[in-house]
Write an enzyme that holds these catalytic residues in place. Structure first.
Site, PDB file in Angstrom:
ATOM      1  N   CYS A 134       0.657  -1.306   0.051  1.00 31.92           N
ATOM      2  CA  CYS A 134      -0.031   0.043  -0.115  1.00 31.92           C
ATOM      3  C   CYS A 134       0.782   1.051   0.118  1.00 31.92           C
ATOM      4  CB  CYS A 134      -0.853   0.014   1.147  1.00 31.92           C
ATOM      5  SG  CYS A 134      -1.801   1.563   1.345  1.00 31.92           S
ATOM      6  N   CYS A 137      -0.570   4.278   2.431  1.00 28.89           N
ATOM      7  CA  CYS A 137      -0.173   4.044   3.733  1.00 28.89           C
ATOM      8  C   CYS A 137       1.263   4.162   4.239  1.00 28.89           C
ATOM      9  CB  CYS A 137      -0.584   2.600   4.247  1.00 28.89           C
ATOM     10  SG  CYS A 137      -2.043   2.161   3.301  1.00 28.89           S
ATOM     11  N   ASP A 138       2.135   3.687   3.233  1.00 29.22           N
ATOM     12  CA  ASP A 138       3.591   3.613   3.711  1.00 29.22           C
ATOM     13  C   ASP A 138       4.499   4.461   2.887  1.00 29.22           C
ATOM     14  OD1 ASP A 138       2.756   1.652   5.676  1.00 29.22           O
ATOM     15  OD2 ASP A 138       3.020  -0.030   4.127  1.00 29.22           O
TER      16      ASP A 138
END
Ligand code: NAP
Length: 311
Positions: A134, A137-138
């Site tokens: 992701c 997200c990261d």
């Protein structure tokens, strides 16, 4: 005797939410069961450019938040739990989830798909420690570091473009010498100075101490192996994996007709069992997008209404 819903929707991604909206507006009593939070895979997308009429810089979460509100407005009930068993035959179907049993006249399977791992040595040991599925997200963890994206489809290229905001350089590692991604994404990637390519290549091993610090990439044409190691100064790099999807269809095995784990439907989203529909990424289809998931949900809800009323 517990309540018999008109519709139980399994999964709260764009397909399930669209089915909820249409079922709710048709005044069908509707329960949606979602194991996590609504949205499915699209919540990991930072920008949706190809949803007709979508707002500029629309993110997955913001689009989903409005879909959730629409479902609420039309009375769709939602519970957050994991479905463990389904009984699909007969006029009343049952769903077991979180230790409870729910009944409905129709079921919509909207369970979607999960990211597929590369399957190489070390990959699973470093998930969250440098290996990610992701970008939204990261990505920020890799500010000014090197980032590698594995895959050549829409997800890989779209997310590689997004990751150029963070990484010093983003290298797409693809197993062929031609991308699968849509042409407009390819054009953007080829024009981006921060994006490089390793063609005909696959990651065979990932390693490091606490975090990803090295990996081996094999050229599939020449057999040559390249070891990529983080510099002492960097101490780490990121590997983002976008090599396709695995359908979430295990609990329907042996019950619904499938092809490679995807549920077969006709154009009305009907499966081989009357009153059971499959919508979105979980079904056999050519184009897996929010717009096609939303269309599937709408069609299935209308067909469910017809099935229940006998028309
Ligand atoms: P995908 O289209 O199935 O592409 C997977 C990519 O990973 C392919 O390039 C494939 O290589 C490669 N691959 C597969 N297995 C591999 C392995 N074991 N090791 C290395 N590489 C491997 O998957 P996706 O990109 O996740 O997209 C999934 C669906 O969502 C697609 O229908 C896509 O169109 C859709 N989507 C749409 C958008 C958009 O419209 N903006 C954005 C994201 C996703 P080959 O090319 O050699 O097969």
């Amino acid at each position: 005797m517990s309540k018999v819903y008109d519709v139980i929707i399994l999964g709260g991604g764009p397909a399930g939410l669209s089915a909820g909206l249409y079922a709710g507006r048709a005044r069908l009593s509707t329960l949606m069961i979602e194991k996590l939070t609504e949205g499915g895979q699209i919540v990991t997308t930072n920008e949706i450019e190809n949803y007709p009429g979508g707002m500029e810089h629309e993110s997955g979460p913001s689009l989903i938040a409005r879909m959730v509100e629409q479902c609420k407005k039309f009375g769709v009930e939602t519970i957050k739990t994991t479905v463990t068993e389904v009984q699909l035959e007969g006029d009343i179907k049952t769903v077991t989830a979180g230790g409870n049993t729910y009944q409905a006249k129709t079921i919509m399977v909207a369970t979607g798909a999960n990211p597929r791992p590369i399957g190489c040595t070390g990959e699973s040991d470093y998930i969250g420690q440098g290996v990610s599925f992701c970008a939204t997200c990261d990505g920020a963890f890799f500010e000014d570091l090197d980032i590698y994206v594995v895959g050549g489809g829409d997800s890989a290229v779209e997310e590689a473009l997004y990751l150029t905001r963070f990484g010093r350089k983003v290298t797409i590692i693809h197993r062929r010498d031609e991308l699968r991604a849509a042409k407009y994404l390819q054009e953007q990637a080829f024009a981006n100075d921060k994006i490089e390519f390793m063609w005909d290549s696959t990651v065979t091993e990932i390693g490091g101490d606490e975090v990803v610090q090295k990996m081996t990439v094999e050229n599939l044409k020449t057999g040559e192996k390249t070891e990529i190691v983080a510099s002492d100064e960097d101490g780490a790099f990121g590997i983002f994996v976008f090599v396709g999807l695995i359908p979430n269809s295990d609990i329907f095995q042996g019950k619904l007709d499938m092809e490679n784990g995807y549920i077969i439907t006709n154009e009305n989203m009907e499966t081989n069992i009357k009153g059971v529909f499959a919508i979105g990424d979980i079904r056999v289809k050519m184009l897996r997008q929010v717009v096609t998931a939303a269309a599937d949900g709408a069609i299935a809800a209308i067909m469910a209404d017809k099935y229940i009323s006998g028309h």
